[in-house]
Design a protein around this motif. Sequence first.
Motif, PDB file in Angstrom:
ATOM      1  N   ALA A  85      45.235  35.073  85.079  1.00  0.00           N
ATOM      2  CA  ALA A  85      44.277  34.965  86.189  1.00  0.00           C
ATOM      3  C   ALA A  85      43.193  33.946  85.852  1.00  0.00           C
ATOM      4  O   ALA A  85      42.618  33.995  84.765  1.00  0.00           O
ATOM      5  CB  ALA A  85      43.648  36.317  86.478  1.00  0.00           C
ATOM      6  N   PRO A  86      42.883  33.022  86.771  1.00  0.00           N
ATOM      7  CA  PRO A  86      41.887  31.993  86.475  1.00  0.00           C
ATOM      8  C   PRO A  86      40.448  32.496  86.462  1.00  0.00           C
ATOM      9  O   PRO A  86      39.567  31.833  85.937  1.00  0.00           O
ATOM     10  CB  PRO A  86      42.088  30.964  87.590  1.00  0.00           C
ATOM     11  CG  PRO A  86      42.737  31.716  88.691  1.00  0.00           C
ATOM     12  CD  PRO A  86      43.519  32.817  88.067  1.00  0.00           C
ATOM     13  N   SER A  87      40.217  33.682  87.016  1.00  0.00           N
ATOM     14  CA  SER A  87      38.857  34.206  87.071  1.00  0.00           C
ATOM     15  C   SER A  87      38.881  35.722  86.942  1.00  0.00           C
ATOM     16  O   SER A  87      39.581  36.404  87.686  1.00  0.00           O
ATOM     17  CB  SER A  87      38.219  33.812  88.414  1.00  0.00           C
ATOM     18  OG  SER A  87      36.962  34.407  88.548  1.00  0.00           O
ATOM     19  N   ILE A  88      38.110  36.220  85.972  1.00  0.00           N
ATOM     20  CA  ILE A  88      38.000  37.657  85.764  1.00  0.00           C
ATOM     21  C   ILE A  88      36.516  37.958  85.646  1.00  0.00           C
ATOM     22  O   ILE A  88      35.823  37.359  84.827  1.00  0.00           O
ATOM     23  CB  ILE A  88      38.750  38.092  84.487  1.00  0.00           C
ATOM     24  CG1 ILE A  88      40.239  37.785  84.645  1.00  0.00           C
ATOM     25  CG2 ILE A  88      38.518  39.562  84.195  1.00  0.00           C
ATOM     26  CD1 ILE A  88      41.061  38.040  83.414  1.00  0.00           C
ATOM     27  N   GLY A  89      36.031  38.877  86.459  1.00  0.00           N
ATOM     28  CA  GLY A  89      34.615  39.224  86.470  1.00  0.00           C
ATOM     29  C   GLY A  89      34.223  40.058  85.265  1.00  0.00           C
ATOM     30  O   GLY A  89      34.742  39.878  84.162  1.00  0.00           O
ATOM     31  N   ASN A  90      33.343  41.021  85.484  1.00  0.00           N
ATOM     32  CA  ASN A  90      32.826  41.864  84.404  1.00  0.00           C
ATOM     33  C   ASN A  90      33.372  43.283  84.510  1.00  0.00           C
ATOM     34  O   ASN A  90      33.671  43.764  85.597  1.00  0.00           O
ATOM     35  CB  ASN A  90      31.295  41.916  84.477  1.00  0.00           C
ATOM     36  CG  ASN A  90      30.675  40.544  84.369  1.00  0.00           C
ATOM     37  OD1 ASN A  90      31.085  39.729  83.551  1.00  0.00           O
ATOM     38  ND2 ASN A  90      29.699  40.274  85.200  1.00  0.00           N
ATOM     39  N   CYS A  91      33.462  43.950  83.366  1.00  0.00           N
ATOM     40  CA  CYS A  91      33.782  45.382  83.286  1.00  0.00           C
ATOM     41  C   CYS A  91      35.146  45.732  83.870  1.00  0.00           C
ATOM     42  O   CYS A  91      35.317  46.770  84.509  1.00  0.00           O
ATOM     43  CB  CYS A  91      32.687  46.215  83.969  1.00  0.00           C
ATOM     44  SG  CYS A  91      31.048  45.910  83.301  1.00  0.00           S
ATOM     45  N   ASN A  92      36.140  44.893  83.653  1.00  0.00           N
ATOM     46  CA  ASN A  92      37.500  45.159  84.125  1.00  0.00           C
ATOM     47  C   ASN A  92      38.340  45.723  82.996  1.00  0.00           C
ATOM     48  O   ASN A  92      38.064  45.485  81.820  1.00  0.00           O
ATOM     49  CB  ASN A  92      38.143  43.865  84.640  1.00  0.00           C
ATOM     50  CG  ASN A  92      37.419  43.319  85.841  1.00  0.00           C
ATOM     51  OD1 ASN A  92      37.436  43.924  86.898  1.00  0.00           O
ATOM     52  ND2 ASN A  92      36.765  42.185  85.675  1.00  0.00           N
ATOM     53  N   THR A  93      39.401  46.449  83.367  1.00  0.00           N
ATOM     54  CA  THR A  93      40.349  46.962  82.388  1.00  0.00           C
ATOM     55  C   THR A  93      41.745  46.519  82.793  1.00  0.00           C
ATOM     56  O   THR A  93      42.192  46.820  83.905  1.00  0.00           O
ATOM     57  CB  THR A  93      40.310  48.501  82.325  1.00  0.00           C
ATOM     58  OG1 THR A  93      38.991  48.915  81.953  1.00  0.00           O
ATOM     59  CG2 THR A  93      41.307  49.044  81.319  1.00  0.00           C
ATOM     60  N   ILE A  94      42.424  45.803  81.903  1.00  0.00           N
ATOM     61  CA  ILE A  94      43.823  45.460  82.107  1.00  0.00           C
ATOM     62  C   ILE A  94      44.577  46.309  81.096  1.00  0.00           C
ATOM     63  O   ILE A  94      44.455  46.121  79.890  1.00  0.00           O
ATOM     64  CB  ILE A  94      44.105  43.951  81.923  1.00  0.00           C
ATOM     65  CG1 ILE A  94      43.453  43.126  83.052  1.00  0.00           C
ATOM     66  CG2 ILE A  94      45.589  43.690  82.002  1.00  0.00           C
ATOM     67  CD1 ILE A  94      42.064  42.783  82.877  1.00  0.00           C
ATOM     68  N   SER A  95      45.314  47.271  81.608  1.00  0.00           N
ATOM     69  CA  SER A  95      45.913  48.306  80.756  1.00  0.00           C
ATOM     70  C   SER A  95      47.141  47.814  79.996  1.00  0.00           C
ATOM     71  O   SER A  95      47.648  46.717  80.223  1.00  0.00           O
ATOM     72  CB  SER A  95      46.286  49.517  81.615  1.00  0.00           C
ATOM     73  OG  SER A  95      45.138  50.039  82.230  1.00  0.00           O
ATOM     74  N   THR A  96      47.630  48.676  79.136  1.00  0.00           N
ATOM     75  CA  THR A  96      48.762  48.398  78.266  1.00  0.00           C
ATOM     76  C   THR A  96      49.961  47.861  79.044  1.00  0.00           C
ATOM     77  O   THR A  96      50.363  48.433  80.046  1.00  0.00           O
ATOM     78  CB  THR A  96      49.169  49.690  77.527  1.00  0.00           C
ATOM     79  OG1 THR A  96      48.023  50.188  76.840  1.00  0.00           O
ATOM     80  CG2 THR A  96      50.282  49.436  76.539  1.00  0.00           C
ATOM     81  N   ARG A  97      50.491  46.747  78.582  1.00  0.00           N
ATOM     82  CA  ARG A  97      51.688  46.084  79.101  1.00  0.00           C
ATOM     83  C   ARG A  97      51.593  45.677  80.568  1.00  0.00           C
ATOM     84  O   ARG A  97      52.609  45.442  81.217  1.00  0.00           O
ATOM     85  CB  ARG A  97      52.920  46.948  78.845  1.00  0.00           C
ATOM     86  CG  ARG A  97      53.121  47.222  77.348  1.00  0.00           C
ATOM     87  CD  ARG A  97      54.417  47.835  77.029  1.00  0.00           C
ATOM     88  NE  ARG A  97      55.465  46.856  77.306  1.00  0.00           N
ATOM     89  CZ  ARG A  97      56.742  47.172  77.423  1.00  0.00           C
ATOM     90  NH1 ARG A  97      57.128  48.411  77.288  1.00  0.00           N
ATOM     91  NH2 ARG A  97      57.633  46.247  77.667  1.00  0.00           N
ATOM     92  N   ALA A  98      50.398  45.572  81.098  1.00  0.00           N
ATOM     93  CA  ALA A  98      50.222  45.077  82.465  1.00  0.00           C
ATOM     94  C   ALA A  98      50.343  43.561  82.469  1.00  0.00           C
ATOM     95  O   ALA A  98      50.134  42.907  81.448  1.00  0.00           O
ATOM     96  CB  ALA A  98      48.868  45.503  83.011  1.00  0.00           C
ATOM     97  N   ARG A  99      50.679  42.995  83.623  1.00  0.00           N
ATOM     98  CA  ARG A  99      50.795  41.551  83.779  1.00  0.00           C
ATOM     99  C   ARG A  99      49.980  41.132  84.991  1.00  0.00           C
ATOM    100  O   ARG A  99      50.113  41.711  86.069  1.00  0.00           O
ATOM    101  CB  ARG A  99      52.250  41.118  84.018  1.00  0.00           C
ATOM    102  CG  ARG A  99      53.213  41.544  82.921  1.00  0.00           C
ATOM    103  CD  ARG A  99      53.013  40.697  81.674  1.00  0.00           C
ATOM    104  NE  ARG A  99      53.989  40.976  80.651  1.00  0.00           N
ATOM    105  CZ  ARG A  99      53.782  41.780  79.623  1.00  0.00           C
ATOM    106  NH1 ARG A  99      52.641  42.423  79.509  1.00  0.00           N
ATOM    107  NH2 ARG A  99      54.706  41.964  78.711  1.00  0.00           N
TER     108      ARG A  99
END
Length: 187
Positions: A85-99
């Motif tokens: 992703a070209p832009s990720i804000g604050n306080c996000n969670t990308i969980s295990t093995r997510a794409r």
Amino acid sequence: MPPIKDRFIISSKAIVCQDVDLKGDITIGPGTVVHPKATIFAIAGPIVIGANCIIEESVILVNRKKDIMKIGDDNLFEIGCRVEAPSIGNCNTISTRARVHHTARLTDYCVIGPGTLLVPEEDETLEEYTVVYGAGAERRTWSGRGKVQEADLRNKHLEYLREMLPKFNRLRTTADMAMSSPGMGVR
């Protein structure tokens, strides 16, 4: 395609393990922790990682676009996730093995569930508090309830990692950066 020039700017307050695979123009902010075996590739454009992020083992962050890939503060990238992703804000969670595909943009307080594949056909920006989960990338909106506790838990997680990782892993140091290649440095 011309060879990728390595240029790393790593905050002196960041914890970056030595066996992290870094390639391209990468900036890592203060307080960020990068576990061993993580991969950060700035193939076409630079990657700028904000403060107090946690990047766990086997995470792959890739920027294939010429624009800056901006990752905000206090994000958690769990084991084995892949993010373009070209832009990720604050306080996000990308969980295990997510794409997360390069056509998606995350604002603040978004959660991508374990094993979820987020591949929008057209460019899409997720609204704040969006939760994407399951094989079909279903969505719902989080009420935001518990975000203070989540932030406290993440801060404790960071404190623990800052204490334990240096005990069991070699860290990248200013000397390592100077020997590797010109244009690298520690802030």
